[in-house]
Design a protein around this motif. Structure first.
Motif, PDB file in Angstrom:
ATOM      1  N   ASP A 172     -47.259  23.060 -37.393  1.00 23.94           N
ATOM      2  CA  ASP A 172     -46.653  23.817 -36.292  1.00 23.94           C
ATOM      3  C   ASP A 172     -47.492  25.052 -35.954  1.00 23.94           C
ATOM      4  N   SER A 176     -49.340  25.143 -32.319  1.00 20.80           N
ATOM      5  CA  SER A 176     -48.955  26.180 -31.361  1.00 20.80           C
ATOM      6  C   SER A 176     -50.132  27.096 -31.044  1.00 20.80           C
ATOM      7  N   THR A 242     -46.666  32.971 -29.598  1.00 25.87           N
ATOM      8  CA  THR A 242     -46.805  31.819 -30.494  1.00 25.87           C
ATOM      9  C   THR A 242     -45.448  31.207 -30.821  1.00 25.87           C
ATOM     10  N   TYR A 245     -44.417  29.071 -27.974  1.00 29.03           N
ATOM     11  CA  TYR A 245     -45.143  27.794 -27.982  1.00 29.03           C
ATOM     12  C   TYR A 245     -44.609  26.873 -29.074  1.00 29.03           C
ATOM     13  N   LYS A 246     -44.280  27.465 -30.235  1.00 31.62           N
ATOM     14  CA  LYS A 246     -43.736  26.659 -31.330  1.00 31.62           C
ATOM     15  C   LYS A 246     -42.426  26.006 -30.907  1.00 31.62           C
ATOM     16  N   LEU A 249     -43.054  23.172 -28.437  1.00 34.40           N
ATOM     17  CA  LEU A 249     -43.568  21.960 -29.091  1.00 34.40           C
ATOM     18  C   LEU A 249     -42.461  21.265 -29.874  1.00 34.40           C
ATOM     19  N   LYS A 260     -46.647  16.682 -31.820  1.00 27.30           N
ATOM     20  CA  LYS A 260     -47.420  17.780 -32.426  1.00 27.30           C
ATOM     21  C   LYS A 260     -48.639  17.229 -33.151  1.00 27.30           C
TER      22      LYS A 260
END
Ligand code: AMP
Ligand code: ZN
Length: 324
Positions: A172, A176, A242, A245-246, A249, A260
């Motif tokens: 992850d 990300s 971040t 983005y995590k 995803l 991922k």
């Protein structure tokens, strides 16, 4: 049907390995696992990560950055369990109760399991507090913290005679970070996405043995292995891109299992090999800091030496408490 020992519920799934009741769903691998086989599967993924990138060699001594979070606690256990020589390093950033709790958890584990541990404080290393450094730095907190962490990991590894610096970055984290790099076409950062960076002059090898396992899988593994870890988020880490983005995803992963892995591992396999010329060029442009010898793109002192100098010369305003 038997009840699942982990959840207490009657499972509808069967373990893909032993066909016994499975409490753990792993859509990304199109599988389900009982506790025992999930642990085996997880260990295999880490082993595969290590071997595929030739992370460790005979005679290596590893400095592992241990924050007290699940990832580095799991990496600590697994690498040590593999019989590797691991020395842990914990950096206390002085972020109030969060840092106190983190250091406590790391120290308790080292004492319980009789593992070598080195603890350093941000203030002891930098001569100023994180807040003071933040004031004279033009960077956001997370970027400053990351730069300082990487620098001291390398320097401490050299100081302690370690040949490799390892961190607990997982799939992850890397996916990300890659998404962020790609969205802004920060091609200069792509080299840092490599799960194993070779050693260079004044730099030890850097490796990320958890790059094939996700946040969720690592949390599960930590729970099954009975590891204590700090769940709280760093007080500075809120609203960081971040994290956004995590989350993004993760939402995609629920719709499209293994997106991922396809994104990050696909990047490693398909795109990275073609970038080696770019990396060599970037490498060529690297200079050495005249103060400490660290590699830098700057002409004079490296970021950390510049920061130390500026922070030491700045008027000592009282520190604010970190965000709650
Ligand atoms: P993070 O950027 O907080 O997700 O951390 C990524 C990795 O950096 C962790 O898995 C650790 O290996 C290392 N790390 C983070 N914080 C610390 C710390 N305070 N001391 C030592 N290592 C750390
Ligand atoms: Zn320097």
């Amino acid at each position: 049907m038997d009840r699942c020992e982990r959840t207490g519920r009657t499972p509808v799934m069967k373990c893909s390995v032993c066909r016994g009741p499975a409490g753990i769903r792993a859509p990304r691998h199109n599988a389900a696992f009982c506790d025992l086989h999930f642990r085996e599967h997880f260990l295999r993924q880490v082993q595969r990560a290590i071997e595929s990138r030739d992370m460790f060699r005979e005679g290596d001594s590893i400095l592992l950055g241990v924050s007290g979070g699940k990832d580095s606690m799991v990496a600590w256990e697994i690498l040590t369990g593999m019989g590797l020589e691991v020395q842990a390093l914990h950096l206390n950033h002085g972020f109030g109760p969060y840092s106190e709790r983190s250091e406590e958890v790391v120290r308790a584990h080292a004492a319980r399991a009789a593992r070598p541990l080195e603890v350093r404080s941000f203030r002891g290393l930098m001569g100023v507090t994180f807040e003071q450094a933040l004031r004279v730095s033009a960077r956001p907190a997370c970027s400053l913290c990351g730069t300082v962490k990487r620098y001291w990991m390398n320097r401490t590894a050299l100081e302690l005679g370690c040949t490799v610096a390892a961190t607990g970055h997982n799939l992850d984290d890397e996916a990300s970070a890659l998404l962020g790099n790609v969205l802004h076409w920060q091609t200069g950062y792509l080299r840092s996405r490599l799960p194993a960076l070779p050693e260079g002059e004044g730099m030890v090898r850097k490796v990320k043995p958890l790059f094939r396992v996700t946040d969720e899988e690592t949390r599960l593994y930590a729970g099954l292995a009975g590891l204590e870890f700090v769940e709280d988020a760093c007080p500075y880490a809120e609203n960081v891109t971040t994290h956004y983005y995590k989350g993004l995803l993760e939402r995609m992963e629920r719709e499209f299992p293994n997106i991922k892995g396809a994104f990050y591992l696909g990047f490693l396999d398909r795109l990275l090999p073609g970038l080696s010329a770019e990396f060599r060029r970037a490498e060529h442009e690297m200079r050495r800091c005249p103060e400490c010898g660290y590699r830098t793109l700057r002409e004079g002192r490296c970021t950390v030496c510049t920061l130390k100098e500026r922070a030491a010369g700045s008027p000592g305003k009282p520190d604010r408490a970190p965000p709650a």
